[in-house]
Design a protein around this motif. Structure first.
Motif, PDB file in Angstrom:
ATOM      1  N   LEU A  23      16.928 -32.056 -18.196  1.00 48.31           N
ATOM      2  CA  LEU A  23      17.051 -30.607 -18.190  1.00 48.31           C
ATOM      3  C   LEU A  23      18.343 -30.354 -17.956  1.00 48.31           C
ATOM      4  CD1 LEU A  23      15.551 -27.998 -18.762  1.00 48.31           C
ATOM      5  CD2 LEU A  23      14.847 -28.025 -16.308  1.00 48.31           C
ATOM      6  N   VAL A  26      20.191 -24.340 -18.058  1.00 50.02           N
ATOM      7  CA  VAL A  26      19.297 -23.229 -17.607  1.00 50.02           C
ATOM      8  C   VAL A  26      20.059 -21.911 -17.419  1.00 50.02           C
ATOM      9  CG1 VAL A  26      17.208 -22.454 -16.405  1.00 50.02           C
ATOM     10  CG2 VAL A  26      17.727 -25.174 -16.487  1.00 50.02           C
ATOM     11  N   CYS A  40      17.248 -23.190 -22.248  1.00 50.94           N
ATOM     12  CA  CYS A  40      17.771 -24.410 -21.431  1.00 50.94           C
ATOM     13  C   CYS A  40      18.186 -25.554 -22.590  1.00 50.94           C
ATOM     14  CB  CYS A  40      16.865 -24.957 -20.645  1.00 50.94           C
ATOM     15  SG  CYS A  40      15.152 -25.578 -21.480  1.00 50.94           S
ATOM     16  N   ILE A  70      10.407 -24.015 -15.211  1.00 48.08           N
ATOM     17  CA  ILE A  70      11.845 -24.073 -15.370  1.00 48.08           C
ATOM     18  C   ILE A  70      12.682 -23.271 -14.148  1.00 48.08           C
ATOM     19  CG2 ILE A  70      13.842 -23.401 -16.843  1.00 48.08           C
ATOM     20  CD1 ILE A  70      12.313 -25.855 -17.898  1.00 48.08           C
TER      21      ILE A  70
END
Length: 175
Positions: A23, A26, A40, A70
């Protein structure tokens, strides 16, 4: 897909992409007219386990549960911890563009975009921080869970020094 008259519901075919990836980037995306949305990047792992490659997806976070997760891990991403997720993306599409700066100025490029619709699990620096409740409604779910465990082990063995992140603006300018 079926479309019927007389107020019958329309049925759709879903095309989902699932995988494991890091990830990154963001952000809250402002919209001129309407509500801002969360987005993201996911650097998805693929290829041979001894020669892992990455494909970047630029995602709009589309489910309430995915957005909550998230947001909970936003500080981990900002602190540059390795946030590895098992994900499902829907409505994948290609966004073509022209590089505006750098060596590739004027050349075409493309970004893979989609909607992040489900997060199966999250690991931060190799430690589980979230697992979705188990789905036992189909034999395929059991097979997918076993495959996910195997892929997770391979991903942990091939973590890069820092999770690959590509800011699309920076990539367009410097690439």
């Amino acid at each position: 897909m079926t479309t019927a008259s007389n107020n019958a519901p329309t049925t759709y075919f879903n095309l989902h992409t699932q995988g494991i990836g890091y990830l990154n980037r963001v952000r809250e995306v402002p919209v001129r007219r309407g509500q801002p949305f969360m987005a993201c990047d996911i650097a998805a792992l693929h290829g041979a386990s001894d020669d892992v490659e990455y494909t970047r997806f630029d995602c709009k976070v589309s489910s309430g549960e995915a957005e909550r997760l998230i947001r909970e891990h936003l500080e981990d991403v900002r602190a540059e911890r390795k946030v590895l997720i098992a994900f499902r993306i829907g409505d994948l599409w290609v966004d073509p563009f022209l590089y505006e700066k750098g060596e590739r100025k004027g050349q075409p490029g493309a970004s893979l975009k989609g909607r992040l619709i489900f997060i199966e699990w999250i690991k931060v620096d190799g430690q589980f921080s979230y697992r979705a409740p188990a789905r036992t409604d189909s034999p395929a779910a059991i097979d997918a869970a076993a495959e996910s465990d195997q892929a997770d082990t391979v991903a942990e063995q091939h973590q890069p020094a820092s999770a690959p992140a590509r800011n699309s603006t920076a990539a367009r300018q410097s690439a």
